[in-house]
Enzyme design. Sequence first.
Site, PDB file in Angstrom:
ATOM      1  N   ASP A 173      -9.707 -10.950 -10.095  1.00  0.00           N
ATOM      2  CA  ASP A 173     -10.355 -10.814  -8.936  1.00  0.00           C
ATOM      3  C   ASP A 173     -10.282 -12.337  -8.352  1.00  0.00           C
ATOM      4  OD1 ASP A 173     -13.248  -9.270  -8.052  1.00  0.00           O
ATOM      5  OD2 ASP A 173     -12.807 -11.241  -7.310  1.00  0.00           O
ATOM      6  N   ASP A 199      -5.274 -13.748  -6.569  1.00  0.00           N
ATOM      7  CA  ASP A 199      -5.190 -13.296  -5.439  1.00  0.00           C
ATOM      8  C   ASP A 199      -4.257 -12.587  -5.193  1.00  0.00           C
ATOM      9  OD1 ASP A 199      -5.075 -13.299  -2.407  1.00  0.00           O
ATOM     10  OD2 ASP A 199      -5.011 -15.307  -2.312  1.00  0.00           O
ATOM     11  N   VAL A 200      -4.397 -11.089  -4.856  1.00  0.00           N
ATOM     12  CA  VAL A 200      -3.261 -10.057  -4.593  1.00  0.00           C
ATOM     13  C   VAL A 200      -2.533 -10.071  -3.539  1.00  0.00           C
ATOM     14  CG1 VAL A 200      -4.885  -8.417  -5.929  1.00  0.00           C
ATOM     15  CG2 VAL A 200      -5.198  -8.553  -3.291  1.00  0.00           C
ATOM     16  N   TYR A 253      -9.704  -0.416   8.074  1.00  0.00           N
ATOM     17  CA  TYR A 253      -9.933   0.212   6.715  1.00  0.00           C
ATOM     18  C   TYR A 253      -9.474   1.495   6.687  1.00  0.00           C
ATOM     19  CZ  TYR A 253     -12.637   1.729   2.792  1.00  0.00           C
ATOM     20  OH  TYR A 253     -13.121   2.241   1.704  1.00  0.00           O
ATOM     21  N   LYS A 285      -6.031   2.531   4.275  1.00  0.00           N
ATOM     22  CA  LYS A 285      -6.255   3.496   3.316  1.00  0.00           C
ATOM     23  C   LYS A 285      -5.543   4.789   3.333  1.00  0.00           C
ATOM     24  CE  LYS A 285      -9.403   1.510   0.793  1.00  0.00           C
ATOM     25  NZ  LYS A 285      -9.102   1.198  -0.845  1.00  0.00           N
ATOM     26  N   VAL A 299     -20.702   5.291  -1.347  1.00  0.00           N
ATOM     27  CA  VAL A 299     -21.501   4.980  -2.476  1.00  0.00           C
ATOM     28  C   VAL A 299     -22.722   4.181  -2.017  1.00  0.00           C
ATOM     29  CG1 VAL A 299     -20.040   2.694  -3.161  1.00  0.00           C
ATOM     30  CG2 VAL A 299     -21.519   4.121  -4.982  1.00  0.00           C
ATOM     31  N   TRP A 317     -15.411  20.007   5.060  1.00  0.00           N
ATOM     32  CA  TRP A 317     -16.126  20.677   6.049  1.00  0.00           C
ATOM     33  C   TRP A 317     -14.873  21.209   7.295  1.00  0.00           C
ATOM     34  CZ3 TRP A 317     -20.800  22.326   6.110  1.00  0.00           C
ATOM     35  CH2 TRP A 317     -21.820  21.594   5.606  1.00  0.00           C
TER      36      TRP A 317
END
Length: 274
Positions: free
Chosen positions: A41, A68-69, A185, A189, A218, A274
């Site tokens: 992290d 640090d990715v 985002y 993704k 979540v 759906w």
Amino acid sequence: MKKDLFDLHGKVAIITGGAGMLGKEYCRAFAEASAHVVIADVRGGAAKDYASQISTEEYPKAIGVETDVRDKLSVQSMITRTLDEFGRVDILVNNAALDPKFDTEHASEHTNTFEDYPLELWNESVAVDLTGMFLCSQAVARPMLQQKNGVIINICSTYGVVGPDQRLYESDDPTQPQTYKPITYSVTKSAVLGLTRYLATYWAGKNIRVNALTLGGVFNEHDDEFVRRYSYRTPLGRMAEKSEYCGALLFVASDAASYMTGANLVVDGGWTAW
């Protein structure tokens, strides 16, 4: 069926973003499954503190590594530390990502329209959410190829499968600014699924399995109105609890999923049905 299909005893699992809300759940789940855990992290102190919490006589060893990715040298240093400590890398969970609902530092991104979305925020999100997965996957490739086995799990979102329902973010208070799920985002993704399929087929025949785990919303202290709207939109009628993704994660990481690669396991309460 073999009883040890889900056994992770002695395996070494790296979880990026491991000191975050969901990252902590994943780390504890791997520890409880008897795997050694590397908590990677950018908040190195938090990673080390949490590693000390779950490193008990009951569980295998856990270490925290400031990572640090976005930075290739930082990622490589994390892999070197892992190999020095444990001698191998069996599992990589690419979990690190920027999400304004979890990261208060980026909460203001919710008010940016697409038309005015700042380029610097776009670049930052791509660097963490996508380039970070690329760098971490690249870094574990050599030890996994030498071992002739490995598992990579890329954490995705329903918004990588379907577009965001922006109605969820509307406010009933006319004095409050309109909020949106940021463009970055969804785009990053979505790209995670492409990366997953590419790596799964690139390493065909190498005994390295690469899968995506797509998660629904979540609960994280959301306001009542958001929870009501989200729950109405979900067949199971509620948001997920933060521990509810661990079972699916351990399944994909274990030999129970030995014939699974290039796949996307969706755990979203039915949101995308759906």
